[in-house]
Design a protein around this motif. Sequence first.
Motif, PDB file in Angstrom:
ATOM      1  N   ARG A   7     -90.398 -35.284  42.622  1.00  0.00           N
ATOM      2  CA  ARG A   7     -90.862 -34.000  43.129  1.00  0.00           C
ATOM      3  C   ARG A   7     -92.068 -33.543  42.312  1.00  0.00           C
ATOM      4  O   ARG A   7     -92.040 -33.560  41.088  1.00  0.00           O
ATOM      5  CB  ARG A   7     -89.754 -32.961  43.063  1.00  0.00           C
ATOM      6  N   CYS A   8     -93.137 -33.145  43.008  1.00  0.00           N
ATOM      7  CA  CYS A   8     -94.343 -32.650  42.347  1.00  0.00           C
ATOM      8  C   CYS A   8     -94.057 -31.324  41.663  1.00  0.00           C
ATOM      9  O   CYS A   8     -93.318 -30.483  42.182  1.00  0.00           O
ATOM     10  CB  CYS A   8     -95.463 -32.432  43.359  1.00  0.00           C
ATOM     11  N   GLN A   9     -94.663 -31.143  40.515  1.00  0.00           N
ATOM     12  CA  GLN A   9     -94.598 -29.869  39.814  1.00  0.00           C
ATOM     13  C   GLN A   9     -96.020 -29.388  39.570  1.00  0.00           C
ATOM     14  O   GLN A   9     -96.955 -30.191  39.546  1.00  0.00           O
ATOM     15  CB  GLN A   9     -93.833 -30.015  38.504  1.00  0.00           C
ATOM     16  N   PRO A  10     -96.207 -28.081  39.401  1.00  0.00           N
ATOM     17  CA  PRO A  10     -97.552 -27.580  39.127  1.00  0.00           C
ATOM     18  C   PRO A  10     -98.051 -28.132  37.787  1.00  0.00           C
ATOM     19  O   PRO A  10     -97.277 -28.279  36.839  1.00  0.00           O
ATOM     20  CB  PRO A  10     -97.380 -26.063  39.046  1.00  0.00           C
ATOM     21  N   LEU A  11     -99.320 -28.433  37.724  1.00  0.00           N
ATOM     22  CA  LEU A  11     -99.922 -28.925  36.488  1.00  0.00           C
ATOM     23  C   LEU A  11    -100.101 -27.774  35.513  1.00  0.00           C
ATOM     24  O   LEU A  11    -100.713 -26.763  35.841  1.00  0.00           O
ATOM     25  CB  LEU A  11    -101.278 -29.569  36.792  1.00  0.00           C
ATOM     26  N   SER A  12     -99.532 -27.918  34.316  1.00  0.00           N
ATOM     27  CA  SER A  12     -99.739 -26.941  33.238  1.00  0.00           C
ATOM     28  C   SER A  12    -100.005 -27.691  31.941  1.00  0.00           C
ATOM     29  O   SER A  12     -99.577 -28.848  31.783  1.00  0.00           O
ATOM     30  CB  SER A  12     -98.516 -26.032  33.068  1.00  0.00           C
ATOM     31  N   ALA A  15     -96.622 -28.820  30.217  1.00  0.00           N
ATOM     32  CA  ALA A  15     -95.887 -29.910  30.859  1.00  0.00           C
ATOM     33  C   ALA A  15     -96.627 -31.243  30.765  1.00  0.00           C
ATOM     34  O   ALA A  15     -96.008 -32.299  30.754  1.00  0.00           O
ATOM     35  CB  ALA A  15     -95.615 -29.574  32.327  1.00  0.00           C
ATOM     36  N   THR A  94    -100.109 -38.655  38.848  1.00  0.00           N
ATOM     37  CA  THR A  94     -98.844 -39.293  38.506  1.00  0.00           C
ATOM     38  C   THR A  94     -99.005 -39.985  37.159  1.00  0.00           C
ATOM     39  O   THR A  94    -100.022 -40.654  36.908  1.00  0.00           O
ATOM     40  CB  THR A  94     -98.401 -40.304  39.585  1.00  0.00           C
ATOM     41  N   LEU A 107     -93.662 -39.057  36.478  1.00  0.00           N
ATOM     42  CA  LEU A 107     -93.705 -37.631  36.804  1.00  0.00           C
ATOM     43  C   LEU A 107     -94.895 -37.416  37.725  1.00  0.00           C
ATOM     44  O   LEU A 107     -95.874 -38.168  37.664  1.00  0.00           O
ATOM     45  CB  LEU A 107     -93.898 -36.782  35.547  1.00  0.00           C
ATOM     46  N   PHE A 109     -97.625 -34.363  39.257  1.00  0.00           N
ATOM     47  CA  PHE A 109     -98.183 -33.025  39.106  1.00  0.00           C
ATOM     48  C   PHE A 109     -99.194 -32.775  40.217  1.00  0.00           C
ATOM     49  O   PHE A 109     -99.927 -33.683  40.618  1.00  0.00           O
ATOM     50  CB  PHE A 109     -98.916 -32.889  37.766  1.00  0.00           C
ATOM     51  N   HIS A 162     -93.530 -33.224  47.929  1.00  0.00           N
ATOM     52  CA  HIS A 162     -93.993 -31.889  47.524  1.00  0.00           C
ATOM     53  C   HIS A 162     -92.842 -31.047  47.046  1.00  0.00           C
ATOM     54  O   HIS A 162     -91.752 -31.101  47.388  1.00  0.00           O
ATOM     55  CB  HIS A 162     -94.708 -31.205  48.705  1.00  0.00           C
TER      56      HIS A 162
END
Length: 162
Positions: A7-12, A15, A94, A107, A109, A162
């Motif tokens: 599952r994609c996560q927001p890029l921060s 993280a 990725t 992972l 993002f 997503h």
Amino acid sequence: MFRSDIRCQPLSAEAFARFGDVLDCSGDPDRMINAGMCGRFHDRARMEFGDGRAGLSLFHATPRALPYTLDLLERHPEGSQAFIPMSEHPFLVTVAPDQDGVPGVPLAFLTAPGQGINLHRGTWHGVLTPLHLPGMFAVVDRIGSGANLQEFSLDPPYRVVH
């Protein structure tokens, strides 16, 4: 058949820290330049190169869509690699931790508009994956002799959602 979904996560910055640097203009500028008309966000990426030099290239990649089949990871043992989008569109990033010379569980993002990334030297990552046209990126990476690309096929692949 997929190994599993990622599952994609927001890029921060937090993280992504173990894989590289987030390139954006978040927070206050380090200083104002050009008679106060331009904020300088100074030294935002840890650029690393073995022998060789930094080069600036332009990439034009074909957009992909989610869900995305992640079947190949690569890394560059001799240098970091920065991807700076030449549009405001988000793109998929990725990455995977290294586990004894091979990629661990990846992972995924999604960048926000205006974000780029710098992958640390030796970080396993997927191919450049824009999600919208025009798919244009400025890329800063190592230019030099010697092997600077290792590829690893994922069989079975992962599916990025997503």
